[in-house]
Scaffold this motif. Structure first.
Motif, PDB file in Angstrom:
ATOM      1  N   ALA A  81       0.840  -1.201   0.000  1.00 28.29           N
ATOM      2  CA  ALA A  81       0.000   0.000   0.000  1.00 28.29           C
ATOM      3  C   ALA A  81       0.876   1.252   0.000  1.00 28.29           C
ATOM      4  O   ALA A  81       0.628   2.189  -0.749  1.00 28.29           O
ATOM      5  N   ASN A  82       1.942   1.238   0.815  1.00 31.02           N
ATOM      6  CA  ASN A  82       2.832   2.388   0.889  1.00 31.02           C
ATOM      7  C   ASN A  82       3.524   2.642  -0.437  1.00 31.02           C
ATOM      8  O   ASN A  82       3.669   3.778  -0.853  1.00 31.02           O
ATOM      9  N   ALA A  83       3.938   1.573  -1.072  1.00 27.06           N
ATOM     10  CA  ALA A  83       4.644   1.701  -2.339  1.00 27.06           C
ATOM     11  C   ALA A  83       3.759   2.385  -3.380  1.00 27.06           C
ATOM     12  O   ALA A  83       4.203   3.265  -4.098  1.00 27.06           O
ATOM     13  N   THR A  84       2.501   1.993  -3.438  1.00 31.15           N
ATOM     14  CA  THR A  84       1.608   2.591  -4.427  1.00 31.15           C
ATOM     15  C   THR A  84       1.216   4.018  -4.034  1.00 31.15           C
ATOM     16  O   THR A  84       0.911   4.823  -4.892  1.00 31.15           O
ATOM     17  N   ASP A  85       1.259   4.299  -2.741  1.00 35.60           N
ATOM     18  CA  ASP A  85       0.924   5.648  -2.270  1.00 35.60           C
ATOM     19  C   ASP A  85       1.941   6.671  -2.769  1.00 35.60           C
ATOM     20  O   ASP A  85       1.582   7.744  -3.213  1.00 35.60           O
ATOM     21  N   LYS A  86       3.214   6.274  -2.689  1.00 35.61           N
ATOM     22  CA  LYS A  86       4.292   7.192  -3.041  1.00 35.61           C
ATOM     23  C   LYS A  86       4.335   7.436  -4.547  1.00 35.61           C
ATOM     24  O   LYS A  86       4.701   8.499  -4.997  1.00 35.61           O
ATOM     25  N   GLU A  87       3.977   6.423  -5.286  1.00 33.58           N
ATOM     26  CA  GLU A  87       4.067   6.500  -6.723  1.00 33.58           C
ATOM     27  C   GLU A  87       2.831   7.200  -7.279  1.00 33.58           C
ATOM     28  O   GLU A  87       1.722   6.912  -6.856  1.00 33.58           O
ATOM     29  N   LYS A  88       3.074   8.091  -8.222  1.00 35.22           N
ATOM     30  CA  LYS A  88       1.928   8.761  -8.844  1.00 35.22           C
ATOM     31  C   LYS A  88       1.570   8.016 -10.123  1.00 35.22           C
ATOM     32  O   LYS A  88       2.352   7.990 -11.065  1.00 35.22           O
ATOM     33  N   ILE A  89       0.410   7.404 -10.109  1.00 33.49           N
ATOM     34  CA  ILE A  89      -0.001   6.658 -11.294  1.00 33.49           C
ATOM     35  C   ILE A  89      -0.952   7.510 -12.118  1.00 33.49           C
ATOM     36  O   ILE A  89      -1.870   8.135 -11.586  1.00 33.49           O
ATOM     37  N   GLN A  90      -0.686   7.551 -13.408  1.00 32.16           N
ATOM     38  CA  GLN A  90      -1.575   8.294 -14.299  1.00 32.16           C
ATOM     39  C   GLN A  90      -2.042   7.373 -15.417  1.00 32.16           C
ATOM     40  O   GLN A  90      -1.232   6.765 -16.112  1.00 32.16           O
ATOM     41  N   THR A  91      -3.358   7.269 -15.532  1.00 32.00           N
ATOM     42  CA  THR A  91      -3.913   6.446 -16.594  1.00 32.00           C
ATOM     43  C   THR A  91      -4.287   7.356 -17.747  1.00 32.00           C
ATOM     44  O   THR A  91      -4.923   8.384 -17.557  1.00 32.00           O
ATOM     45  N   ILE A  92      -3.852   6.994 -18.930  1.00 31.76           N
ATOM     46  CA  ILE A  92      -4.153   7.805 -20.108  1.00 31.76           C
ATOM     47  C   ILE A  92      -4.947   6.961 -21.102  1.00 31.76           C
ATOM     48  O   ILE A  92      -4.543   5.853 -21.445  1.00 31.76           O
ATOM     49  N   ASN A  93      -6.077   7.492 -21.527  1.00 31.54           N
ATOM     50  CA  ASN A  93      -6.887   6.787 -22.514  1.00 31.54           C
ATOM     51  C   ASN A  93      -6.450   7.178 -23.915  1.00 31.54           C
ATOM     52  O   ASN A  93      -6.287   8.357 -24.217  1.00 31.54           O
ATOM     53  N   VAL A 136       3.209  14.351 -19.520  1.00 35.10           N
ATOM     54  CA  VAL A 136       3.125  13.927 -18.119  1.00 35.10           C
ATOM     55  C   VAL A 136       4.350  14.456 -17.375  1.00 35.10           C
ATOM     56  O   VAL A 136       5.338  14.841 -17.988  1.00 35.10           O
ATOM     57  N   LYS A 137       4.238  14.454 -16.080  1.00 29.03           N
ATOM     58  CA  LYS A 137       5.357  14.934 -15.249  1.00 29.03           C
ATOM     59  C   LYS A 137       6.361  13.786 -15.036  1.00 29.03           C
ATOM     60  O   LYS A 137       5.955  12.633 -14.918  1.00 29.03           O
ATOM     61  N   PRO A 138       7.650  14.118 -14.977  1.00 33.06           N
ATOM     62  CA  PRO A 138       8.637  13.076 -14.711  1.00 33.06           C
ATOM     63  C   PRO A 138       8.349  12.383 -13.377  1.00 33.06           C
ATOM     64  O   PRO A 138       7.858  13.025 -12.443  1.00 33.06           O
ATOM     65  N   GLY A 139       8.640  11.106 -13.314  1.00 33.72           N
ATOM     66  CA  GLY A 139       8.401  10.343 -12.096  1.00 33.72           C
ATOM     67  C   GLY A 139       7.011   9.740 -12.035  1.00 33.72           C
ATOM     68  O   GLY A 139       6.671   9.050 -11.085  1.00 33.72           O
ATOM     69  N   THR A 140       6.211  10.014 -13.059  1.00 32.98           N
ATOM     70  CA  THR A 140       4.858   9.468 -13.090  1.00 32.98           C
ATOM     71  C   THR A 140       4.865   8.052 -13.652  1.00 32.98           C
ATOM     72  O   THR A 140       5.557   7.768 -14.621  1.00 32.98           O
ATOM     73  N   HIS A 141       4.102   7.203 -13.005  1.00 32.07           N
ATOM     74  CA  HIS A 141       3.922   5.847 -13.518  1.00 32.07           C
ATOM     75  C   HIS A 141       2.748   5.901 -14.493  1.00 32.07           C
ATOM     76  O   HIS A 141       1.627   6.217 -14.097  1.00 32.07           O
ATOM     77  N   VAL A 142       3.024   5.654 -15.751  1.00 29.70           N
ATOM     78  CA  VAL A 142       1.988   5.810 -16.774  1.00 29.70           C
ATOM     79  C   VAL A 142       1.420   4.465 -17.225  1.00 29.70           C
ATOM     80  O   VAL A 142       2.154   3.535 -17.528  1.00 29.70           O
ATOM     81  N   ILE A 143       0.106   4.415 -17.219  1.00 28.06           N
ATOM     82  CA  ILE A 143      -0.590   3.237 -17.729  1.00 28.06           C
ATOM     83  C   ILE A 143      -1.502   3.692 -18.862  1.00 28.06           C
ATOM     84  O   ILE A 143      -2.349   4.575 -18.678  1.00 28.06           O
ATOM     85  N   LEU A 144      -1.293   3.127 -20.029  1.00 34.16           N
ATOM     86  CA  LEU A 144      -2.144   3.482 -21.169  1.00 34.16           C
ATOM     87  C   LEU A 144      -3.300   2.498 -21.253  1.00 34.16           C
ATOM     88  O   LEU A 144      -3.131   1.301 -21.045  1.00 34.16           O
TER      89      LEU A 144
END
Ligand SMILES: [Cu+2]
Length: 111
Positions: free
Chosen positions: A17-29, A44-52
Motif C-alpha cells: 500500500a505504501n509503495a503505491t501511495d508514493k508513486e503517482k499513477i496516471q492512466t491515459i486513454n 506527463v510529469k517526470p516520475g509518473t507511472h503511466v498506464i495506457l
C-alpha cells in the motif's frame, strides 16, 4: 504459528500500500481511429507511472498493434477491446509509440 502468518501478511499488505501511495499513477486513454492514435501527443510529469488504456475503434488502420520501442513493449490491439499498457515510471524525455510498421505514431512528452 497462525498469528505469525497473519502478521506477516498484514505487513506485506502495508508495504504494498505504501509503495503505491508514493508513486503517482496516471492512466491515459488512447484510441486508434482512422486518424491514427488519438491523442497523438500527451504530456506527463517526470516520475509518473503511466498506464495506457488503448482501444482500437476501427479496422481502417494498420495500427493493430502498439509498439513502444524504448520500453521494449509490443501489444496487440484487438478491435473494440481495451488493452492495458503499463509503461512504468517515466523519466524526463520523449516516449514514442507507434504501430508495428512504425508508420502511425504519437508521443508522450515527459517534462
Ligand atoms: Cu502501420
Amino acid at each position: 504459528m497462525k498469528n505469525v502468518l497473519t502478521i506477516l501478511i498484514l505487513c506485506l499488505m502495508t508495504l504494498t500500500a505504501n509503495a503505491t501511495d508514493k508513486e503517482k499513477i496516471q492512466t491515459i486513454n488512447l484510441s486508434v481511429t482512422e486518424k491514427g492514435f488519438v491523442p497523438n501527443k500527451m504530456s506527463v510529469k517526470p516520475g509518473t507511472h503511466v498506464i495506457l488504456k488503448v482501444i482500437r475503434k476501427t479496422d481502417s488502420t494498420c495500427a493493430t498493434e502498439i509498439k513502444i520501442s524504448e520500453k521494449k513493449i509490443k501489444k496487440d490491439l484487438p478491435i473494440n477491446k481495451e488493452v492495458t499498457v503499463d509503461i512504468g515510471v517515466l523519466e524526463k524525455g520523449k516516449i514514442r509509440f507507434a504501430c508495428a510498421m512504425d508508420m502511425i505514431s504519437g508521443f508522450l512528452i515527459v517534462e
